[in-house]
Design an enzyme around this catalytic site. Structure first.
Site, PDB file in Angstrom:
ATOM      1  CG  HIS A   1     -52.910 -49.149 -47.705  1.00  0.00           C
ATOM      2  ND1 HIS A   1     -53.812 -50.112 -48.098  1.00  0.00           N
ATOM      3  CD2 HIS A   1     -53.637 -48.190 -47.085  1.00  0.00           C
ATOM      4  CE1 HIS A   1     -55.026 -49.761 -47.731  1.00  0.00           C
ATOM      5  NE2 HIS A   1     -54.962 -48.595 -47.111  1.00  0.00           N
TER       6      HIS A   1
ATOM      7  CG  MET B   1     -59.031 -40.451 -46.780  1.00  0.00           C
ATOM      8  SD  MET B   1     -58.806 -40.211 -45.021  1.00  0.00           S
ATOM      9  CE  MET B   1     -57.983 -41.769 -44.600  1.00  0.00           C
TER      10      MET B   1
ATOM     11  CG  HIS C   1     -58.378 -47.793 -48.787  1.00  0.00           C
ATOM     12  ND1 HIS C   1     -58.218 -47.877 -47.410  1.00  0.00           N
ATOM     13  CD2 HIS C   1     -59.699 -47.959 -49.018  1.00  0.00           C
ATOM     14  CE1 HIS C   1     -59.389 -48.072 -46.844  1.00  0.00           C
ATOM     15  NE2 HIS C   1     -60.303 -48.114 -47.799  1.00  0.00           N
TER      16      HIS C   1
ATOM     17  CG  ASP D   1     -56.733 -50.058 -43.978  1.00  0.00           C
ATOM     18  OD1 ASP D   1     -55.819 -49.714 -43.216  1.00  0.00           O
ATOM     19  OD2 ASP D   1     -57.179 -49.332 -44.894  1.00  0.00           O
TER      20      ASP D   1
ATOM     21  CG  MET E   1     -61.419 -44.767 -47.594  1.00  0.00           C
ATOM     22  SD  MET E   1     -60.260 -44.604 -46.231  1.00  0.00           S
ATOM     23  CE  MET E   1     -58.738 -44.475 -47.155  1.00  0.00           C
TER      24      MET E   1
ATOM     25  CG  ASP F   1     -55.202 -44.917 -46.370  1.00  0.00           C
ATOM     26  OD1 ASP F   1     -55.978 -45.818 -46.739  1.00  0.00           O
ATOM     27  OD2 ASP F   1     -54.349 -45.079 -45.485  1.00  0.00           O
TER      28      ASP F   1
ATOM     29  CG  MET G   1     -62.516 -50.087 -43.956  1.00  0.00           C
ATOM     30  SD  MET G   1     -60.796 -49.619 -44.218  1.00  0.00           S
ATOM     31  CE  MET G   1     -60.435 -48.603 -42.775  1.00  0.00           C
TER      32      MET G   1
ATOM     33  CB  SER H   1     -51.307 -47.438 -44.219  1.00  0.00           C
ATOM     34  OG  SER H   1     -52.120 -46.302 -44.328  1.00  0.00           O
TER      35      SER H   1
HETATM   36  C1  DX5 Z   1     -57.880 -45.443 -42.327  1.00  0.00           C
HETATM   37  C2  DX5 Z   1     -56.944 -45.892 -43.414  1.00  0.00           C
HETATM   38  C3  DX5 Z   1     -55.865 -46.781 -42.948  1.00  0.00           C
HETATM   39  C4  DX5 Z   1     -54.949 -46.152 -41.938  1.00  0.00           C
HETATM   40  C5  DX5 Z   1     -54.427 -47.224 -41.046  1.00  0.00           C
HETATM   41  O1  DX5 Z   1     -58.979 -44.809 -42.873  1.00  0.00           O
HETATM   42  O2  DX5 Z   1     -57.643 -46.566 -44.436  1.00  0.00           O
HETATM   43  O3  DX5 Z   1     -55.104 -47.310 -44.037  1.00  0.00           O
HETATM   44  O4  DX5 Z   1     -53.871 -45.457 -42.482  1.00  0.00           O
HETATM   45  O5  DX5 Z   1     -53.652 -46.615 -40.072  1.00  0.00           O
HETATM   46  P1  DX5 Z   1     -53.304 -47.362 -38.723  1.00  0.00           P
HETATM   47  O6  DX5 Z   1     -52.520 -48.582 -39.049  1.00  0.00           O
HETATM   48  O7  DX5 Z   1     -52.541 -46.332 -37.961  1.00  0.00           O
HETATM   49  O8  DX5 Z   1     -54.625 -47.706 -38.059  1.00  0.00           O
HETATM   50 ZN    ZN Z   2     -56.470 -47.670 -45.958  1.00  0.00          ZN
END
Ligand code: DX5
Ligand code: ZN
Length: 211
Positions: A33, A37, A66, A170, A68, A35, A137, A8
């Site tokens: 991965h 947001m 992913h 995740d 969000m 993220d 999650m 990630s």
């Molecule tokens: C959180 C993300 C994750 C995050 C995980 O909202 O969706 O993918 O990057 O990070 P770690 O492994 O540090 O918890």
């Molecule tokens: Zn994620």
């Protein structure tokens, strides 16, 4: 099922993103991965399709995107054009009917459905027929480096009883929590800070895989 590690990039150094991704690829991770947001569904803002497009040019690994964000259906096409291989939508942000439409419209990518720690498993049951994978999650989405919420483990176990596809987990994955989620039935481990904040990516990835 084969265990895959999705690195990630939220915890990578964004000033050297390409370099960090190449390092994670060479260290043996299986997926990248990403993220996304929007500052609405989660209290943080990260990256958009243009970053995915440029990451696509520097790695052969599948891009596991992913989302969000609110109204994810408005952005799916842009992320596919940018080169995504897997797209995760949150059940809190899209109805089952709209999820199915996306699946049918864009059959060239894999679609996953995700749920927050506080969202009960029953919320995603209707989506399971069309989802290629589920992303559970194990932290509240928004930030890397948070502590694993262990009360999600029974949810993963119950999900594994009724769903034979890939189960991704995740949030807060490290060498200890990786074992817990694998034992519960997960086979894709999305992991950010444990890899990118470590001195040795290869060792971190192996420790997760062998946990
Ligand atoms: C959180 C993300 C994750 C995050 C995980 O909202 O969706 O993918 O990057 O990070 P770690 O492994 O540090 O918890
Ligand atoms: Zn994620």
């Amino acid at each position: 099922m084969k265990v895959l590690v999705a690195a990630s990039i939220l915890s990578a150094d964004f000033a050297h993103l390409g370099k960090d991704i190449k390092k994670a690829e060479e260290a043996g991770c299986d997926l990248i991965h990403v993220d996304v947001m929007d500052g609405h569904f989660v209290p943080n803002i990260t990256i958009g399709p243009c970053v995915v497009r440029d990451i696509r040019k520097i790695t052969r690994l599948p891009l596991d995107v992913h989302l969000m964000i609110e109204k994810p259906q408005n952005y799916v096409q842009d992320f596919i054009k940018a080169g995504s291989d897997m797209i995760t939508l949150h059940a809190e942000t899209i109805s089952n009917a709209k999820f199915k439409i996306q699946k049918t419209k864009f059959s060239e990518v894999k679609f996953g459905i995700s749920l927050n720690p506080a969202t009960p498993l029953k919320k995603i049951i209707p989506y399971l027929k069309s989802a290629d994978f589920v992303l559970v999650m194990s932290v509240n989405p928004g930030f890397g480096g948070q502590q694993f919420i262990s009360s999600v483990l029974p949810k993963i176990r119950k999900l594994r009883e009724i769903f034979s596809g890939d189960i991704s987990v995740d949030g807060g994955i490290n060498d200890k929590t990786a074992k817990l989620v694998k034992d519960a039935g997960a086979n894709i481990l999305a992991c950010g800070s444990y890899i990118f904040k470590s001195k040795n990516y290869r060792q971190a990835i192996e420790r997760i895989k062998n946990a």
